[in-house]
Write a protein that holds these residues in place. Sequence first.
Motif, mmCIF file in Angstrom:
data_model
loop_
_atom_site.group_PDB
_atom_site.id
_atom_site.type_symbol
_atom_site.label_atom_id
_atom_site.label_comp_id
_atom_site.label_asym_id
_atom_site.label_seq_id
_atom_site.Cartn_x
_atom_site.Cartn_y
_atom_site.Cartn_z
ATOM 1 N N LEU A 86 -0.314 -2.620 2.011
ATOM 2 C CA LEU A 86 -0.557 -1.467 1.139
ATOM 3 C C LEU A 86 0.168 -1.560 -0.202
ATOM 4 N N PHE A 87 1.420 -2.082 -0.171
ATOM 5 C CA PHE A 87 2.271 -1.957 -1.351
ATOM 6 C C PHE A 87 2.839 -3.264 -1.903
ATOM 7 N N LEU A 88 2.594 -4.375 -1.230
ATOM 8 C CA LEU A 88 3.075 -5.661 -1.746
ATOM 9 C C LEU A 88 1.926 -6.621 -2.027
ATOM 10 N N SER A 89 0.971 -6.682 -1.112
ATOM 11 C CA SER A 89 -0.150 -7.617 -1.257
ATOM 12 C C SER A 89 -1.298 -7.054 -2.073
ATOM 13 N N SER A 90 -1.344 -5.745 -2.230
ATOM 14 C CA SER A 90 -2.458 -5.090 -2.928
ATOM 15 C C SER A 90 -1.940 -4.300 -4.118
ATOM 16 N N PRO A 91 -2.667 -4.343 -5.225
ATOM 17 C CA PRO A 91 -2.253 -3.530 -6.376
ATOM 18 C C PRO A 91 -2.561 -2.045 -6.152
ATOM 19 N N ASP A 92 -1.935 -1.216 -6.954
ATOM 20 C CA ASP A 92 -2.176 0.223 -6.884
ATOM 21 C C ASP A 92 -3.664 0.519 -7.049
ATOM 22 N N ARG A 93 -4.124 1.507 -6.355
ATOM 23 C CA ARG A 93 -5.500 2.020 -6.367
ATOM 24 C C ARG A 93 -6.508 1.098 -5.677
ATOM 25 N N SER A 94 -6.054 0.005 -5.061
ATOM 26 C CA SER A 94 -6.996 -0.890 -4.399
ATOM 27 C C SER A 94 -7.139 -0.578 -2.915
ATOM 28 N N VAL A 95 -6.281 0.277 -2.395
ATOM 29 C CA VAL A 95 -6.329 0.684 -0.993
ATOM 30 C C VAL A 95 -6.792 2.134 -0.961
ATOM 31 N N ALA A 96 -7.807 2.410 -0.123
ATOM 32 C CA ALA A 96 -8.414 3.739 -0.098
ATOM 33 C C ALA A 96 -7.452 4.820 0.383
ATOM 34 N N GLU A 97 -6.691 4.540 1.415
ATOM 35 C CA GLU A 97 -5.840 5.581 1.989
ATOM 36 C C GLU A 97 -4.400 5.100 2.123
ATOM 37 N N LEU A 98 -3.508 5.861 1.507
ATOM 38 C CA LEU A 98 -2.078 5.568 1.579
ATOM 39 C C LEU A 98 -1.402 6.570 2.504
ATOM 40 N N PRO A 99 -0.238 6.227 3.032
ATOM 41 C CA PRO A 99 0.517 7.224 3.803
ATOM 42 C C PRO A 99 0.862 8.418 2.916
ATOM 43 N N SER A 100 1.050 9.567 3.531
ATOM 44 C CA SER A 100 1.433 10.766 2.774
ATOM 45 C C SER A 100 2.855 10.617 2.253
ATOM 46 N N THR A 101 3.200 11.458 1.305
ATOM 47 C CA THR A 101 4.567 11.431 0.783
ATOM 48 C C THR A 101 5.565 11.788 1.890
ATOM 49 N N VAL A 102 5.194 12.684 2.771
ATOM 50 C CA VAL A 102 6.072 13.045 3.894
ATOM 51 C C VAL A 102 6.305 11.828 4.788
ATOM 52 N N GLU A 103 5.234 11.088 5.096
ATOM 53 C CA GLU A 103 5.371 9.881 5.914
ATOM 54 C C GLU A 103 6.249 8.839 5.222
ATOM 55 N N LEU A 104 6.018 8.630 3.922
ATOM 56 C CA LEU A 104 6.806 7.638 3.195
ATOM 57 C C LEU A 104 8.292 8.003 3.195
ATOM 58 N N LYS A 105 8.595 9.274 3.025
ATOM 59 C CA LYS A 105 10.003 9.698 3.039
ATOM 60 C C LYS A 105 10.618 9.478 4.416
ATOM 61 N N GLN A 106 9.850 9.725 5.465
ATOM 62 C CA GLN A 106 10.322 9.475 6.830
ATOM 63 C C GLN A 106 10.553 7.974 7.039
ATOM 64 N N TYR A 107 9.607 7.159 6.583
ATOM 65 C CA TYR A 107 9.765 5.706 6.688
ATOM 66 C C TYR A 107 11.049 5.271 5.971
ATOM 67 N N GLY A 108 11.249 5.816 4.784
ATOM 68 C CA GLY A 108 12.429 5.463 3.999
ATOM 69 C C GLY A 108 13.721 5.788 4.728
#
Length: 172
Positions: A86-108
Amino acid sequence: MQTQTFNNEKSPDTKLFIKMVLDGWETHNARCKKMLEALTDEQLFSETAPGRNRGIYLAGHLLAVSDAMLPLLGFCDRLYPHLEQLFLSSPDRSVAELPSTVELKQYGDEINARLSYYINQLLPGEWFEKHTAVSDEDFALEPHRNRLNVMINRTNHMSYHLGQLAYLIKKE
């Protein structure tokens, strides 16, 4: 080129240097977390500048890099291997669905807790051991390709992207 050798376990200078590097890492992590908590979803889905990456992509990118540090430093497998695509192999806007901001903060939170756990287990001399992306042969020729150098590099990387994310903060 001659390489300088250090007595990693006994030198107070070595321990001080390691502390400085790790304090920088922790400071930047805290700044990143604080910034991501302060930015709204609307701000995170905005471009940092016209035609540039969105904040959500940069946040995910930083998390994917931190997650990749776990195996790179020889600690454990990635916690969220799907972040690489999602975030290293693909550029921004090339992936249809990203994790939510809540999910990303939890991952972090989980990634950084795991990194902190392992970081705090290392002895001073272990910081000067090779990381997993360098061969024994290459490490013999380039001993600077060690765990501590990864921390320095990743701290600088985070600092760069924090500067980009700062453009998302709305001035009142």
